[in-house]
Design a protein around this motif. Structure first.
Motif, PDB file in Angstrom:
ATOM      1  N   LYS A   1      -8.853  27.639 -30.668  1.00  0.00           N
ATOM      2  CA  LYS A   1      -8.411  26.392 -30.656  1.00  0.00           C
ATOM      3  C   LYS A   1      -7.056  26.103 -31.095  1.00  0.00           C
ATOM      4  CE  LYS A   1     -13.241  24.641 -30.984  1.00  0.00           C
ATOM      5  NZ  LYS A   1     -14.071  24.184 -31.788  1.00  0.00           N
ATOM      6  N   LEU A   2      -6.801  27.317 -31.954  1.00  0.00           N
ATOM      7  CA  LEU A   2      -5.607  27.328 -32.679  1.00  0.00           C
ATOM      8  C   LEU A   2      -4.137  27.376 -31.737  1.00  0.00           C
ATOM      9  CD1 LEU A   2      -6.500  29.526 -35.685  1.00  0.00           C
ATOM     10  CD2 LEU A   2      -6.665  27.115 -35.422  1.00  0.00           C
ATOM     11  N   LYS A   3      -4.282  28.152 -30.861  1.00  0.00           N
ATOM     12  CA  LYS A   3      -3.021  28.366 -30.062  1.00  0.00           C
ATOM     13  C   LYS A   3      -2.394  27.077 -29.580  1.00  0.00           C
ATOM     14  CE  LYS A   3      -2.177  33.289 -29.303  1.00  0.00           C
ATOM     15  NZ  LYS A   3      -3.185  34.481 -28.890  1.00  0.00           N
ATOM     16  N   PRO A   4      -3.330  26.318 -28.578  1.00  0.00           N
ATOM     17  CA  PRO A   4      -2.894  24.942 -28.110  1.00  0.00           C
ATOM     18  C   PRO A   4      -1.942  24.284 -29.098  1.00  0.00           C
ATOM     19  CG  PRO A   4      -4.983  25.619 -27.402  1.00  0.00           C
ATOM     20  CD  PRO A   4      -4.919  26.600 -28.618  1.00  0.00           C
TER      21      PRO A   4
ATOM     22  N   LYS B   1       1.721  23.160 -28.511  1.00  0.00           N
ATOM     23  CA  LYS B   1       1.891  21.792 -28.195  1.00  0.00           C
ATOM     24  C   LYS B   1       3.270  21.556 -29.317  1.00  0.00           C
ATOM     25  CE  LYS B   1      -1.650  18.912 -28.967  1.00  0.00           C
ATOM     26  NZ  LYS B   1      -2.707  18.135 -28.758  1.00  0.00           N
ATOM     27  N   SER B   2       3.171  22.011 -30.591  1.00  0.00           N
ATOM     28  CA  SER B   2       4.158  21.647 -31.561  1.00  0.00           C
ATOM     29  C   SER B   2       5.473  22.056 -31.240  1.00  0.00           C
ATOM     30  CB  SER B   2       3.813  22.038 -32.879  1.00  0.00           C
ATOM     31  OG  SER B   2       4.242  23.201 -33.420  1.00  0.00           O
TER      32      SER B   2
ATOM     33  N   ILE C   1      -1.993  19.076 -22.464  1.00  0.00           N
ATOM     34  CA  ILE C   1      -2.839  20.266 -22.381  1.00  0.00           C
ATOM     35  C   ILE C   1      -2.290  21.621 -21.847  1.00  0.00           C
ATOM     36  CG2 ILE C   1      -5.109  20.797 -21.479  1.00  0.00           C
ATOM     37  CD1 ILE C   1      -5.289  18.009 -22.494  1.00  0.00           C
ATOM     38  N   LEU C   2      -2.327  22.075 -22.976  1.00  0.00           N
ATOM     39  CA  LEU C   2      -1.205  23.233 -22.551  1.00  0.00           C
ATOM     40  C   LEU C   2      -2.019  24.748 -22.382  1.00  0.00           C
ATOM     41  CD1 LEU C   2       1.388  22.893 -25.457  1.00  0.00           C
ATOM     42  CD2 LEU C   2       1.663  22.539 -23.146  1.00  0.00           C
ATOM     43  N   PRO C   3      -1.457  25.513 -21.301  1.00  0.00           N
ATOM     44  CA  PRO C   3      -2.197  26.704 -21.154  1.00  0.00           C
ATOM     45  C   PRO C   3      -2.092  27.608 -22.090  1.00  0.00           C
ATOM     46  CG  PRO C   3      -0.071  26.585 -20.234  1.00  0.00           C
ATOM     47  CD  PRO C   3      -0.125  25.353 -20.774  1.00  0.00           C
ATOM     48  N   GLN C   4      -2.830  28.619 -22.000  1.00  0.00           N
ATOM     49  CA  GLN C   4      -2.913  29.882 -22.987  1.00  0.00           C
ATOM     50  C   GLN C   4      -1.385  30.266 -23.156  1.00  0.00           C
ATOM     51  OE1 GLN C   4      -5.570  31.286 -24.684  1.00  0.00           O
ATOM     52  NE2 GLN C   4      -6.856  29.626 -24.010  1.00  0.00           N
TER      53      GLN C   4
END
Lengths: 202, 144
Positions: free
Chosen positions: A137-140, A144-145, A192-195
């Motif tokens: 859950k961290l990478k998104p 995003k930022s 909603i960003l991809p990996q």
């Protein structure tokens, strides 16, 4: 932009927890998930590492701190002295740090506590003990930022960027370039960003 | 019985008797060639930390006027670290302990501290055996 696929600089996470066994665990969880990790045992040490004095003014010439960008901060809630919530507030009050995503961890499932943190700008709340699956859950949040900053930079500079997607996660100190007065709302899911690996194509 | 078999039997027993829960399995999953001693390191830290906290609890409860908030804070620490390593029985005793702190019952707290102590040292003993067996499995002679 050169597509440096093989050696992508890992994201750097600052983990804050006063408990030594917990610090060991979170460090291992993060490293297993390919993050670069720094651990500290208090909120004040976290602020020091981030280059911030208690009075919110950035520490002037500590180049070793400025060289190491932090892409996400994960902190325990219950700590003596400065709680994770206090730390979150200080980060969000700082123009240089407010865009760094913050995740709060707590062993107690108290809805009012969780809401308070999210309202203050925390991006995520993990119940302890934290698991490997939580690391996904961290990478998104990091991406995003970064995308938000990238977008704002483009807006301001109207530069000739040829990349629509998030750029490769190099370790630039992007947080200091961010536009000001951007209160981060926690539960926004507009992007909603991809990996991370998907964004390497450019 | 080989050290490896003894180790497996010991761990299975610890799960079966409620000393450990599946969080311990999470720790085992995090150990790999890049971090071959992870479990033993966390377990060791937990044992050292636990001992420290129990000492602090005894000190706090020995005072003529007990600061139950401080006691609760220490119990909370132990509860947290036991949860993190999968020390189920110790964690549950801590939960009971927290309730007694809320009630501000010195007698209750002292009794529960004894239970915590017993459970903690029971667990610690088994962890120590576990680490010894692990060393043997890895080809080291048993120490002391």
């Amino acid at each position: 932009m050169a597509a440096a696929v093989a050696t992508e600089t890992p994201f750097h996470v600052l983990a804050v927890d006063d408990s030594l066994p917990d610090r060991k665990l979170i460090e291992r969880l993060l490293k297993t998930s390919s993050f670069q990790v720094t651990t500290v045992d208090s909120g004040s040490k976290a602020l020091q590492f981030l280059g911030l004095h208690d009075d919110h003014s950035p520490v002037p010439v500590h180049t070793d701190q400025l060289d190491v960008a932090v892409n996400l901060i994960i902190t325990d809630y219950c700590m003596p002295g400065m709680t994770g919530y206090d730390l979150l507030k200080k980060i969000k009050e700082s123009s240089s740090l407010r865009d760094i995503p913050v995740v709060i961890m707590s062993s107690e499932n108290i809805p009012s506590r969780i809401n308070r943190c999210l309202e203050e700008g925390a991006d995520e709340f993990f119940l302890k003990p934290v698991r490997l699956s939580d690391m996904n859950k961290l990478k998104p949040h990091i991406l995003k930022s970064r995308c938000r900053e990238h977008y704002h930079q483009e807006q301001h500079q109207q530069s000739d960027s040829n990349s629509d997607e998030c750029s490769n996660p190099t370790n630039t100190s992007s947080s200091s370039d961010s536009s000001s007065n951007r209160k981060r709302k926690a539960a926004d899911n507009e992007e909603i960003l991809p990996q991370a690996n998907r964004s390497r194509h450019s | 019985m080989s050290a490896a078999n003894q180790l497996a039997a010991l761990i299975a027993n610890m799960f079966a008797t409620g000393l450990l829960d599946d969080q311990f399995q999470q720790l085992q999953m995090l150990q790999d060639p890049s971090a071959p001693n992870f479990v033993s390191e966390v377990v060791t830290l937990f044992c050292q930390d636990g001992e420290r906290i129990i000492g602090e609890l005894a000190k706090q409860l020995d005072k003529p006027s007990v600061d139950f908030d401080r006691v609760d804070a220490f119990v909370h620490q132990l509860k947290g670290s036991s949860a993190s390593v999968g020390a189920l029985k110790v964690k549950n005793t801590c939960i009971q302990f927290c309730e007694l702190c809320q009630q501000k019952s010195k007698d209750g707290c002292l009794k529960t501290l004894e239970t915590v102590r017993i459970n903690f040292y029971e667990l610690r003993g088994k962890f120590q055996t576990m680490l010894q067996l692990e060393r043997q499995v890895n080809g080291f002679p048993p120490n002391n």
